[in-house]
Design a protein around this motif. Structure first.
Motif, short mmCIF file in Angstrom:
data_model
loop_
_atom_site.label_atom_id
_atom_site.label_comp_id
_atom_site.label_asym_id
_atom_site.label_seq_id
_atom_site.Cartn_x
_atom_site.Cartn_y
_atom_site.Cartn_z
N SER A 153 0.83 -1.20 0.00
CA SER A 153 0.00 0.00 0.00
C SER A 153 0.87 1.25 0.00
CB SER A 153 -0.94 0.00 1.20
OG SER A 153 -0.21 0.04 2.39
N SER A 154 0.33 2.30 -0.62
CA SER A 154 1.05 3.57 -0.72
C SER A 154 0.23 4.76 -0.26
CB SER A 154 1.48 3.83 -2.16
OG SER A 154 2.41 2.88 -2.56
N GLY A 155 -1.10 4.66 -0.37
CA GLY A 155 -1.94 5.79 0.00
C GLY A 155 -3.28 5.35 0.55
N ILE A 156 -3.86 6.22 1.38
CA ILE A 156 -5.18 5.96 1.96
C ILE A 156 -5.90 7.29 2.07
CG2 ILE A 156 -4.29 6.10 4.32
CD1 ILE A 156 -6.39 3.93 5.08
N THR A 197 -1.04 0.37 -19.05
CA THR A 197 -0.85 -0.62 -18.00
C THR A 197 -0.46 0.16 -16.76
OG1 THR A 197 -0.10 -2.28 -19.58
CG2 THR A 197 0.43 -2.66 -17.26
N LEU A 198 -1.34 0.18 -15.77
CA LEU A 198 -1.11 0.93 -14.54
C LEU A 198 -0.31 0.05 -13.58
CD1 LEU A 198 -4.66 2.51 -14.17
CD2 LEU A 198 -2.69 3.32 -15.51
N LEU A 199 0.88 0.53 -13.21
CA LEU A 199 1.79 -0.29 -12.41
C LEU A 199 1.80 0.03 -10.93
CD1 LEU A 199 4.78 -0.41 -14.89
CD2 LEU A 199 3.02 -2.14 -14.52
N HIS A 200 1.61 1.30 -10.57
CA HIS A 200 1.69 1.66 -9.15
C HIS A 200 0.79 2.86 -8.88
CE1 HIS A 200 3.36 3.16 -5.33
NE2 HIS A 200 3.59 1.88 -5.12
N ALA A 201 -0.09 2.75 -7.90
CA ALA A 201 -0.92 3.87 -7.45
C ALA A 201 -0.26 4.47 -6.22
CB ALA A 201 -2.33 3.39 -7.14
N ASN A 202 -0.03 5.78 -6.25
CA ASN A 202 0.67 6.45 -5.15
C ASN A 202 -0.25 7.04 -4.09
OD1 ASN A 202 3.16 5.97 -6.40
ND2 ASN A 202 2.97 7.83 -7.60
N THR A 248 -3.60 8.91 -8.17
CA THR A 248 -2.41 9.22 -8.95
C THR A 248 -1.44 8.06 -8.87
OG1 THR A 248 -1.31 10.30 -7.08
CG2 THR A 248 -2.61 11.71 -8.56
N GLY A 249 -0.58 7.96 -9.87
CA GLY A 249 0.41 6.91 -9.90
C GLY A 249 1.20 6.95 -11.18
N TRP A 250 1.81 5.82 -11.52
CA TRP A 250 2.56 5.74 -12.75
C TRP A 250 2.33 4.39 -13.40
CZ3 TRP A 250 6.37 2.03 -13.24
CH2 TRP A 250 6.84 1.46 -12.07
N GLY A 251 2.55 4.38 -14.72
CA GLY A 251 2.34 3.16 -15.49
C GLY A 251 3.03 3.27 -16.83
N ILE A 252 2.66 2.37 -17.72
CA ILE A 252 3.21 2.36 -19.07
C ILE A 252 2.11 2.86 -20.01
CG2 ILE A 252 4.25 0.96 -20.89
CD1 ILE A 252 5.96 1.19 -18.34
N SER A 253 2.45 3.93 -20.76
CA SER A 253 1.49 4.53 -21.68
C SER A 253 1.34 3.68 -22.94
CB SER A 253 1.95 5.94 -22.07
OG SER A 253 3.07 5.87 -22.93
N PRO A 254 0.35 3.98 -23.78
CA PRO A 254 0.19 3.22 -25.02
C PRO A 254 1.44 3.26 -25.92
CG PRO A 254 -1.80 4.45 -24.57
CD PRO A 254 -0.77 4.90 -23.56
N SER A 255 2.26 4.30 -25.78
CA SER A 255 3.48 4.38 -26.59
C SER A 255 4.62 3.54 -26.01
CB SER A 255 3.95 5.84 -26.70
OG SER A 255 4.38 6.31 -25.44
N GLY A 256 4.37 2.89 -24.85
CA GLY A 256 5.37 2.03 -24.24
C GLY A 256 6.32 2.74 -23.29
N ASP A 268 -9.60 9.51 3.52
CA ASP A 268 -10.42 9.58 4.73
C ASP A 268 -11.51 8.51 4.79
OD1 ASP A 268 -8.92 11.69 5.66
OD2 ASP A 268 -10.32 13.23 4.97
N ALA A 269 -11.94 8.00 3.63
CA ALA A 269 -12.96 6.96 3.59
C ALA A 269 -12.36 5.58 3.84
CB ALA A 269 -13.68 6.98 2.25
N GLY A 270 -11.03 5.51 3.95
CA GLY A 270 -10.38 4.23 4.20
C GLY A 270 -10.03 3.45 2.95
N LEU A 271 -10.18 4.07 1.76
CA LEU A 271 -9.78 3.39 0.53
C LEU A 271 -8.26 3.41 0.42
CD1 LEU A 271 -12.46 4.81 -1.90
CD2 LEU A 271 -12.31 2.48 -1.02
N ILE A 272 -7.69 2.27 0.14
CA ILE A 272 -6.24 2.10 0.09
C ILE A 272 -5.82 1.79 -1.34
CG2 ILE A 272 -4.30 0.70 0.91
CD1 ILE A 272 -6.08 0.09 3.41
N VAL A 273 -4.73 2.43 -1.79
CA VAL A 273 -4.18 2.15 -3.12
C VAL A 273 -2.71 1.81 -3.00
CG1 VAL A 273 -5.84 3.61 -4.35
CG2 VAL A 273 -3.68 4.59 -3.57
N GLY A 274 -2.19 1.17 -4.02
CA GLY A 274 -0.78 0.79 -4.07
C GLY A 274 -0.54 -0.11 -5.25
N MET A 275 0.14 -1.24 -5.00
CA MET A 275 0.36 -2.22 -6.06
C MET A 275 0.25 -3.61 -5.48
SD MET A 275 4.43 -1.57 -6.66
CE MET A 275 4.79 -2.92 -7.72
N SER A 276 -0.18 -4.55 -6.33
CA SER A 276 -0.39 -5.92 -5.88
C SER A 276 -0.35 -6.85 -7.09
CB SER A 276 -1.75 -6.04 -5.20
OG SER A 276 -2.01 -7.36 -4.79
#
Length: 93
Positions: free
Chosen positions: A2-5, A48-53, A62-70, A7-15
């Motif tokens: 996990s990387s972020g949470i 392709t979304l690789l990591h949610a920050n 927000t996060g980072w991934g691989i765009s359609p251009s690679g 106030d509603a308790g939603l957690i993001v990251g990578m898995s």
């Protein structure tokens, strides 16, 4: 991981949402990870979304991934419908 949470308790990251699958950007709902790439609408074709920050109170991620251009790029996801705080199980009949 996990990387972020918000106030509603939603957690993001990578898995690795699929057992033994590649790591992907994910959101956890009811202790279960969901692949954010699989939830993209047509505007996200080829990403392709690789990591949610981080996730804010409006559910924007927000996060980072691989765009359609690679190439690696940052992203911001803006939900088009509310993110459920709980997921109702589906039953096969």
């Amino acid at each position: 991981m996990s990387s972020g949470i918000n106030d509603a308790g939603l957690i993001v990251g990578m898995s690795n949402v699929k057992e033994y699958g590649p790591m992907r950007a994910a959101i956890w709902i009811d202790r279960r990870a969901y692949d954010l790439t699989s939830g993209l609408d047509d505007s996200g074709n080829g990403w392709t979304l690789l990591h949610a920050n981080a996730i804010n109170a409006n559910g924007q991620i927000t996060g980072w991934g691989i765009s359609p251009s690679g190439k690696p790029r940052g992203f911001i996801l803006k939900p088009t419908k509310p993110i459920p705080l709980t997921v109702k199980p589906t039953h096969l009949t």
